[in-house]
Design a protein around this motif. Structure first.
Motif, short mmCIF file in Angstrom:
data_model
loop_
_atom_site.label_atom_id
_atom_site.label_comp_id
_atom_site.label_asym_id
_atom_site.label_seq_id
_atom_site.Cartn_x
_atom_site.Cartn_y
_atom_site.Cartn_z
N ASP A 35 1.01 -1.25 -0.01
CA ASP A 35 0.07 0.02 -0.13
C ASP A 35 0.69 1.47 -0.17
OD1 ASP A 35 -2.41 -1.44 -0.07
OD2 ASP A 35 -2.86 -1.04 1.80
N VAL A 63 -1.07 -4.40 -3.27
CA VAL A 63 -1.87 -3.42 -2.97
C VAL A 63 -3.30 -3.97 -2.62
CG1 VAL A 63 -3.47 -1.64 -3.86
CG2 VAL A 63 -1.21 -2.00 -4.86
N HIS A 65 -6.37 -2.91 -1.81
CA HIS A 65 -7.60 -2.61 -2.57
C HIS A 65 -7.20 -1.31 -3.58
CE1 HIS A 65 -8.08 -0.37 1.17
NE2 HIS A 65 -8.82 0.26 0.63
N SER A 66 -8.56 -0.89 -4.10
CA SER A 66 -8.39 0.01 -4.88
C SER A 66 -8.65 1.57 -4.72
CB SER A 66 -9.29 -0.32 -6.38
OG SER A 66 -10.85 -0.50 -5.76
N VAL A 71 -3.89 2.87 -3.26
CA VAL A 71 -3.01 2.67 -4.52
C VAL A 71 -2.39 3.73 -5.23
CG1 VAL A 71 -5.24 2.79 -6.01
CG2 VAL A 71 -3.51 1.21 -6.61
N LEU A 87 -2.89 -6.68 -7.49
CA LEU A 87 -4.15 -6.08 -6.91
C LEU A 87 -5.17 -7.12 -7.20
CD1 LEU A 87 -5.77 -3.56 -5.91
CD2 LEU A 87 -6.11 -3.03 -8.22
N ASP A 91 -10.89 -5.57 -7.86
CA ASP A 91 -10.42 -4.11 -7.77
C ASP A 91 -9.83 -3.43 -8.95
OD1 ASP A 91 -11.80 -4.44 -5.37
OD2 ASP A 91 -10.19 -3.20 -4.22
N ALA A 92 -9.11 -4.30 -9.61
CA ALA A 92 -8.32 -3.75 -10.70
C ALA A 92 -9.50 -3.40 -12.06
CB ALA A 92 -7.59 -5.02 -11.27
#
Ligand SMILES: [Zn+2]
Length: 209
Positions: A35, A63, A65-66, A71, A87, A91-92
């Motif tokens: 992160d 990462v 989450h988005s 990120v 990721l 979320d990507a």
């Protein structure tokens, strides 16, 4: 290791990433960043890594989450190091614009897009080993593709938990894409049995003694 705070052998908390807690995991000559934080903190983060002698060794960015506070600086770290960025798949898809953000609050925020990843993204479903000794743990709920990362006796929980004096709780509902999944993920993180919890926000805490 400069001013970095050691949490556990080979695990450090970054001091200059912005917006959320950033961590570094060392494995021999390789370094993973967990992160990297807001895009606005990228210069401070890169400077910290360079001064600690770690920047040239960064091979992976994990990462959770988005959300932009986790990120946002990842494209800059990738551009500076050539690192793989890992990721959760769902979320990507949010970052790439092929999946709708999962809460109304995030749909408002989505107008400020995250910088593109020139080097692409490595997609996680959960169960992978994105970095030596690190296991990705699917922990959906806060976001659909949220991942925690388990390294030895440490769990990096992102925003799947919110620390409080009364133990672990969930993030607020307006930041939760699925409440039932979030509750199950919170329990899963506790069942991993790791001693040290490194959350996305707030203090590192000891889960078991
Ligand atoms: Zn979040």
């Amino acid at each position: 290791m400069g001013g970095m705070e050691s949490i556990y052998p080979a695990v450090f908390r970054l001091q200059h990433s912005a917006g959320s807690n950033g961590y570094a995991i060392l494995d021999g000559d390789r370094v993973a960043i967990v992160d990297p934080g807001l895009v606005g903190g990228r210069r401070g983060l890169l400077r910290e890594l360079r001064q600690a002698g770690l920047l040239a060794r960064v091979t992976d960015v994990l990462v959770t989450h988005s959300d932009a506070d986790h990120v946002g600086a990842a494209p800059a770290v990738q551009a500076a190091t050539g690192a793989r960025v890992w990721l959760g798949r769902a979320d990507a898809e949010v970052l790439e614009g092929t999946r709708r953000p999962a809460t109304r609050f995030r749909r408002l925020l989505a107008r400020r897009a995250t910088d593109a990843f020139a080097g692409g993204l490595e997609l996680l479903e959960g169960g992978e080993e994105p970095f030596p000794g690190v296991t990705a743990l699917g922990t959906p709920g806060h976001t659909p593709g949220h991942m925690a990362f388990v390294f030895e006796d440490v769990v990096f929980a992102g925003d799947a938990v919110r620390g409080s004096d009364n133990g672990l709780r969930l993030m607020p509902r307006f930041l939760t894409s699925d409440q039932d999944q979030a509750q199950a993920s919170l329990e899963l993180i506790q069942e991993v049995g790791a001693r040290w919890l490194c959350p996305g926000h707030g203090a590192v805490r000891e889960l078991h003694t």
